[in-house]
Design a protein around this motif. Structure first.
Motif, PDB file in Angstrom:
ATOM      1  N   UNK A   1      51.647  -0.070   9.904  1.00 56.18           N
ATOM      2  CA  UNK A   1      50.931  -0.726   8.800  1.00 56.18           C
ATOM      3  C   UNK A   1      51.754  -0.790   7.526  1.00 56.18           C
ATOM      4  N   UNK A   2      52.508   0.282   7.244  1.00 53.41           N
ATOM      5  CA  UNK A   2      53.293   0.291   6.006  1.00 53.41           C
ATOM      6  C   UNK A   2      54.344  -0.808   6.040  1.00 53.41           C
ATOM      7  N   UNK A   3      55.022  -0.971   7.163  1.00 51.89           N
ATOM      8  CA  UNK A   3      56.062  -1.987   7.265  1.00 51.89           C
ATOM      9  C   UNK A   3      55.471  -3.393   7.233  1.00 51.89           C
ATOM     10  N   UNK A   4      54.355  -3.589   7.919  1.00 51.71           N
ATOM     11  CA  UNK A   4      53.693  -4.894   7.923  1.00 51.71           C
ATOM     12  C   UNK A   4      53.313  -5.315   6.505  1.00 51.71           C
ATOM     13  N   UNK A   5      52.912  -4.357   5.706  1.00 57.73           N
ATOM     14  CA  UNK A   5      52.493  -4.651   4.335  1.00 57.73           C
ATOM     15  C   UNK A   5      53.633  -5.238   3.507  1.00 57.73           C
ATOM     16  N   UNK A   6      54.865  -4.893   3.835  1.00 57.27           N
ATOM     17  CA  UNK A   6      56.005  -5.303   3.023  1.00 57.27           C
ATOM     18  C   UNK A   6      56.872  -6.378   3.670  1.00 57.27           C
ATOM     19  N   UNK A   7      57.081  -6.282   4.964  1.00 55.15           N
ATOM     20  CA  UNK A   7      58.059  -7.122   5.641  1.00 55.15           C
ATOM     21  C   UNK A   7      57.446  -8.446   6.098  1.00 55.15           C
ATOM     22  N   UNK A   8      58.082  -9.563   5.710  1.00 58.85           N
ATOM     23  CA  UNK A   8      57.634 -10.891   6.129  1.00 58.85           C
ATOM     24  C   UNK A   8      58.828 -11.640   6.710  1.00 58.85           C
ATOM     25  N   UNK A   9      58.908 -11.660   8.024  1.00 60.01           N
ATOM     26  CA  UNK A   9      60.051 -12.248   8.713  1.00 60.01           C
ATOM     27  C   UNK A   9      60.165 -13.747   8.488  1.00 60.01           C
ATOM     28  N   UNK A  10      59.067 -14.394   8.121  1.00 60.67           N
ATOM     29  CA  UNK A  10      59.079 -15.846   7.968  1.00 60.67           C
ATOM     30  C   UNK A  10      59.786 -16.312   6.693  1.00 60.67           C
ATOM     31  N   UNK A  11      60.003 -15.418   5.743  1.00 63.46           N
ATOM     32  CA  UNK A  11      60.685 -15.805   4.509  1.00 63.46           C
ATOM     33  C   UNK A  11      62.164 -16.044   4.804  1.00 63.46           C
ATOM     34  N   UNK A  12      62.666 -17.200   4.411  1.00 62.01           N
ATOM     35  CA  UNK A  12      64.067 -17.543   4.664  1.00 62.01           C
ATOM     36  C   UNK A  12      64.964 -16.909   3.586  1.00 62.01           C
ATOM     37  N   UNK A  13      65.884 -16.029   3.978  1.00 60.79           N
ATOM     38  CA  UNK A  13      66.721 -15.343   2.975  1.00 60.79           C
ATOM     39  C   UNK A  13      67.688 -16.264   2.240  1.00 60.79           C
ATOM     40  N   UNK A  14      68.130 -17.354   2.904  1.00 56.81           N
ATOM     41  CA  UNK A  14      69.167 -18.202   2.322  1.00 56.81           C
ATOM     42  C   UNK A  14      68.663 -19.629   2.103  1.00 56.81           C
ATOM     43  N   UNK A  15      69.229 -20.266   1.094  1.00 54.65           N
ATOM     44  CA  UNK A  15      68.957 -21.682   0.864  1.00 54.65           C
ATOM     45  C   UNK A  15      69.759 -22.519   1.857  1.00 54.65           C
TER      46      UNK A  15
END
Length: 313
Positions: free
Chosen positions: A47-61
């Motif tokens: 639960x703690x990791x899910x609260x923070x980590x969002x794999x769908x966010x693209x790190x690079x432009x």
């Protein structure tokens, strides 16, 4: 006596079933369905990791990425950006004529374990002797002006990615090193374009390197949406914006399967010093960045076994 033998047989049966079940849980997935070949891959399994980590966010432009108006308005407030979203896109389009229009990222694979070392600049790296361990990783991320020459035993020799912005740039990168720009103004794109070609011409009061040497084919640009995500989700809006070092750390969680972290936090005297220079200002802290919050978050990630934190000495 017979009762004891029966109890022992039952105990052995239960143990065998448990061990078999553990083995089934660990190895029943076909190889091509596993995320990586590491002993333990990063996943959203608590639960703690899910609260923070969002794999769908693209790190690079990339050339086809459309930054939203909301994110742009947040980003433009970081350092007084005066342009609009249209100017931002036009300037970025010009830069993508020079550098790759899509990021060069090592994708996850069930037959490979992508290991990542994030090397901060803290004075606690002195006499740590982490150098060989750092060089053992696939991806080695250094921040801003973090130096290796003369400090190889403690910080290693290799660099695959260097995250920096104009004011913190180095004048030369190895031909195999990715230059990762952390942009805080639209003019940062113009700076990179000029610095990689004929030389950047700017107002005299902006103290930046006018020309740098780097492999144009390995340039990557951090996404302002990723920067906002780190500030919102990982730092819970503490401070004005994340430090370059903390951006590098969360980036590693997105592009690697196993992450090791070195050189973060204050030195043994409590000062936020750099390992390659003598600290003159003994009251130096972390400025606009929430250093204490970032450090506690790293400690929690270590506790949750999402990374390995090497604290130095």
């Amino acid at each position: 006596m017979k009762l004891k033998v029966k109890a022992l047989i039952v105990l052995l049966c239960v143990t065998t079933i448990y061990v078999s079940w553990r083995g089934y849980k660990s190895f029943s997935l076909p190889q091509d369905e596993r995320l990586c070949a590491c002993e333990r891959c990063l996943s959203e399994d608590d639960l703690w990791f899910i609260k923070h980590f969002n794999k769908s966010v693209e790190p690079f432009l990339s050339a086809n990425y459309n930054l939203s108006e909301d994110v742009f308005n947040w980003w433009k407030g970081l350092q007084g950006e005066k342009g609009n979203l249209s100017t931002f896109r036009e300037t970025l389009d010009r830069l993508f004529l020079l550098v790759p229009p899509s990021p060069d990222v090592l994708e996850s694979s069930p037959d490979h374990c992508r290991t990542c070392a994030v090397v901060g600049n803290s004075g606690n790296l002195r006499r740590s002797h982490y150098g060989p361990l750092i060089d053992f990783h696939d991806v080695i991320i250094r921040i801003n002006e973090g130096q290796t020459k003369g400090f190889e035993a403690d910080v290693g020799t290799r660099t695959t990615h260097r995250i920096m912005y104009p004011e913190s740039s180095v004048d030369s990168l190895d031909n195999t090193t990715h230059l990762v720009l952390a942009p805080f103004n639209t003019v940062d794109f113009d700076w990179l374009n000029g610095a990689l070609t004929t030389g950047f011409k700017a107002m005299p009061e902006w103290i930046v390197r006018r020309k740098i040497k780097a492999n144009k084919d390995l340039v990557m640009i951090l996404n302002p949406a990723f920067m906002k995500y780190v500030h919102d989700m990982w730092l819970e809006n503490k401070g004005y914006y994340p430090s370059t070092g903390f951006l590098a750390l969360v980036l590693a969680l997105h592009i690697c399967d196993e992450v090791s972290v070195f050189g973060y936090g204050a030195d043994s005297d409590g000062n936020w010093s750099h390992y390659w220079e003598k600290l003159m200002n003994k009251k130096l802290k972390t400025g606009a960045h929430p250093g204490d919050t970032e450090y506690r978050t790293i400690q929690e990630l270590d506790k949750q076994q999402k990374l390995k934190f090497y604290t130095g000495f």
